[in-house]
Write a protein that holds these residues in place. Sequence first.
Motif, PDB file in Angstrom:
ATOM      1  N   VAL A   1       0.844  -1.202   0.000  1.00 19.61           N
ATOM      2  CA  VAL A   1       0.000   0.000   0.000  1.00 19.61           C
ATOM      3  C   VAL A   1       0.874   1.245   0.000  1.00 19.61           C
ATOM      4  N   LEU A   2       1.891   1.272   0.850  1.00 14.61           N
ATOM      5  CA  LEU A   2       2.811   2.414   0.896  1.00 14.61           C
ATOM      6  C   LEU A   2       3.530   2.589  -0.437  1.00 14.61           C
ATOM      7  N   TYR A   3       3.956   1.474  -1.016  1.00 13.37           N
ATOM      8  CA  TYR A   3       4.651   1.531  -2.302  1.00 13.37           C
ATOM      9  C   TYR A   3       3.747   2.150  -3.367  1.00 13.37           C
ATOM     10  N   GLN A   4       2.496   1.712  -3.401  1.00 12.73           N
ATOM     11  CA  GLN A   4       1.555   2.253  -4.383  1.00 12.73           C
ATOM     12  C   GLN A   4       1.339   3.753  -4.175  1.00 12.73           C
TER      13      GLN A   4
ATOM     14  N   GLY B   1       7.491   2.328 -11.005  1.00 15.93           N
ATOM     15  CA  GLY B   1       6.725   1.263 -11.638  1.00 15.93           C
ATOM     16  C   GLY B   1       6.060   0.339 -10.646  1.00 15.93           C
ATOM     17  N   ALA B   2       4.997  -0.306 -11.074  1.00 17.37           N
ATOM     18  CA  ALA B   2       4.200  -1.167 -10.208  1.00 17.37           C
ATOM     19  C   ALA B   2       4.996  -2.327  -9.620  1.00 17.37           C
ATOM     20  N   GLN B   3       5.956  -2.844 -10.382  1.00 22.11           N
ATOM     21  CA  GLN B   3       6.781  -3.969  -9.922  1.00 22.11           C
ATOM     22  C   GLN B   3       8.243  -3.567  -9.723  1.00 22.11           C
ATOM     23  N   GLY B   4       8.482  -2.276  -9.525  1.00 28.42           N
ATOM     24  CA  GLY B   4       9.837  -1.807  -9.290  1.00 28.42           C
ATOM     25  C   GLY B   4      10.713  -1.768 -10.520  1.00 28.42           C
ATOM     26  N   GLN B   5      10.105  -1.835 -11.705  1.00 27.80           N
ATOM     27  CA  GLN B   5      10.888  -1.898 -12.950  1.00 27.80           C
ATOM     28  C   GLN B   5      11.535  -0.570 -13.318  1.00 27.80           C
ATOM     29  N   GLY B   6      11.066   0.542 -12.756  1.00 28.20           N
ATOM     30  CA  GLY B   6      11.657   1.839 -13.024  1.00 28.20           C
ATOM     31  C   GLY B   6      11.403   2.339 -14.431  1.00 28.20           C
TER      32      GLY B   6
ATOM     33  N   GLY C   1      18.809  13.238   5.010  1.00 28.69           N
ATOM     34  CA  GLY C   1      18.814  14.491   4.262  1.00 28.69           C
ATOM     35  C   GLY C   1      19.748  14.539   3.069  1.00 28.69           C
ATOM     36  N   HIS C   2      20.231  13.379   2.632  1.00 29.36           N
ATOM     37  CA  HIS C   2      21.164  13.333   1.506  1.00 29.36           C
ATOM     38  C   HIS C   2      20.480  12.741   0.280  1.00 29.36           C
ATOM     39  N   GLY C   3      20.587  13.422  -0.856  1.00 30.68           N
ATOM     40  CA  GLY C   3      20.026  12.899  -2.083  1.00 30.68           C
ATOM     41  C   GLY C   3      18.986  13.820  -2.692  1.00 30.68           C
ATOM     42  N   HIS C   4      18.177  13.259  -3.561  1.00 37.12           N
ATOM     43  CA  HIS C   4      17.159  14.023  -4.272  1.00 37.12           C
ATOM     44  C   HIS C   4      16.076  14.493  -3.299  1.00 37.12           C
ATOM     45  N   LYS C   5      15.655  15.737  -3.470  1.00 36.00           N
ATOM     46  CA  LYS C   5      14.685  16.361  -2.560  1.00 36.00           C
ATOM     47  C   LYS C   5      13.403  15.541  -2.415  1.00 36.00           C
ATOM     48  N   VAL C   6      12.875  15.031  -3.515  1.00 33.49           N
ATOM     49  CA  VAL C   6      11.641  14.245  -3.451  1.00 33.49           C
ATOM     50  C   VAL C   6      11.840  12.990  -2.605  1.00 33.49           C
ATOM     51  N   MET C   7      12.974  12.325  -2.786  1.00 30.97           N
ATOM     52  CA  MET C   7      13.247  11.109  -2.019  1.00 30.97           C
ATOM     53  C   MET C   7      13.478  11.426  -0.539  1.00 30.97           C
ATOM     54  N   ILE C   8      14.142  12.524  -0.260  1.00 31.54           N
ATOM     55  CA  ILE C   8      14.365  12.935   1.136  1.00 31.54           C
ATOM     56  C   ILE C   8      13.022  13.167   1.820  1.00 31.54           C
ATOM     57  N   GLU C   9      12.155  13.940   1.175  1.00 32.73           N
ATOM     58  CA  GLU C   9      10.852  14.243   1.776  1.00 32.73           C
ATOM     59  C   GLU C   9      10.023  12.981   1.978  1.00 32.73           C
ATOM     60  N   MET C  10      10.035  12.083   0.997  1.00 30.56           N
ATOM     61  CA  MET C  10       9.272  10.847   1.123  1.00 30.56           C
ATOM     62  C   MET C  10       9.813   9.999   2.271  1.00 30.56           C
TER      63      MET C  10
ATOM     64  N   GLN D   1       6.835   1.900   8.911  1.00 35.62           N
ATOM     65  CA  GLN D   1       6.446   2.057   7.510  1.00 35.62           C
ATOM     66  C   GLN D   1       7.635   1.794   6.592  1.00 35.62           C
ATOM     67  N   MET D   2       8.805   2.259   6.988  1.00 32.64           N
ATOM     68  CA  MET D   2      10.014   2.024   6.195  1.00 32.64           C
ATOM     69  C   MET D   2      10.294   0.520   6.106  1.00 32.64           C
ATOM     70  N   ALA D   3      10.180  -0.175   7.230  1.00 32.13           N
ATOM     71  CA  ALA D   3      10.405  -1.620   7.237  1.00 32.13           C
ATOM     72  C   ALA D   3       9.369  -2.327   6.364  1.00 32.13           C
ATOM     73  N   ASP D   4       8.113  -1.907   6.448  1.00 35.15           N
ATOM     74  CA  ASP D   4       7.064  -2.506   5.631  1.00 35.15           C
ATOM     75  C   ASP D   4       7.328  -2.274   4.142  1.00 35.15           C
ATOM     76  N   LEU D   5       7.700  -1.053   3.799  1.00 34.35           N
ATOM     77  CA  LEU D   5       7.994  -0.716   2.410  1.00 34.35           C
ATOM     78  C   LEU D   5       9.143  -1.568   1.872  1.00 34.35           C
ATOM     79  N   LEU D   6      10.186  -1.710   2.652  1.00 35.55           N
ATOM     80  CA  LEU D   6      11.332  -2.526   2.235  1.00 35.55           C
ATOM     81  C   LEU D   6      10.958  -4.003   2.137  1.00 35.55           C
ATOM     82  N   ALA D   7      10.053  -4.460   3.014  1.00 32.12           N
ATOM     83  CA  ALA D   7       9.592  -5.848   2.931  1.00 32.12           C
ATOM     84  C   ALA D   7       8.862  -6.078   1.610  1.00 32.12           C
ATOM     85  N   HIS D   8       8.107  -5.096   1.179  1.00 38.66           N
ATOM     86  CA  HIS D   8       7.426  -5.231  -0.121  1.00 38.66           C
ATOM     87  C   HIS D   8       8.435  -5.197  -1.271  1.00 38.66           C
ATOM     88  N   ILE D   9       9.376  -4.294  -1.217  1.00 43.79           N
ATOM     89  CA  ILE D   9      10.396  -4.211  -2.273  1.00 43.79           C
ATOM     90  C   ILE D   9      11.165  -5.533  -2.373  1.00 43.79           C
TER      91      ILE D   9
END
Length: 111
Positions: free
Chosen positions: A34-37, A45-50, A76-85, A93-101
């Motif tokens: 859900v977080l990934y979506q 991409g839906a399956q991480g295909q980028g 705080g290092h990297g692209h602004k959008v990724m930092i904010e997310m 939530q981070m652990a859940d997201l990584l479990a899905h990835i």
Amino acid sequence: MRPSIRRHALLMCLFSSLAWVDVWAEGGAAAGKVLYQQHCALCHGAQGQGVPPMFPNLTGKPVETYAAMMQNYRAGHGHKVMIEMAQSLSEQQMADLLAHIATFESKPAGR
């Protein structure tokens, strides 16, 4: 050791073993989907295909690599959008997201 440091140490220990996927596969990966979506699928991409070269795939590296990258973004290092997310997510939530990835089919780079 502070509780947050202990949690990070525990997460890193779990990430270093493939067994952690089984521990979180039911609840964690489902919540992570859900977080990934909500946060990732539009660009990666839906399956991480980028969508290279702008948005990298999330299937070519071990999930530990993505865990380290997310911690870097949270710091705080990297692209602004990724930092904010990354900063908007709790540790769970981070652990859940990584479990899905981690459920994405791994593909060699360039495929």
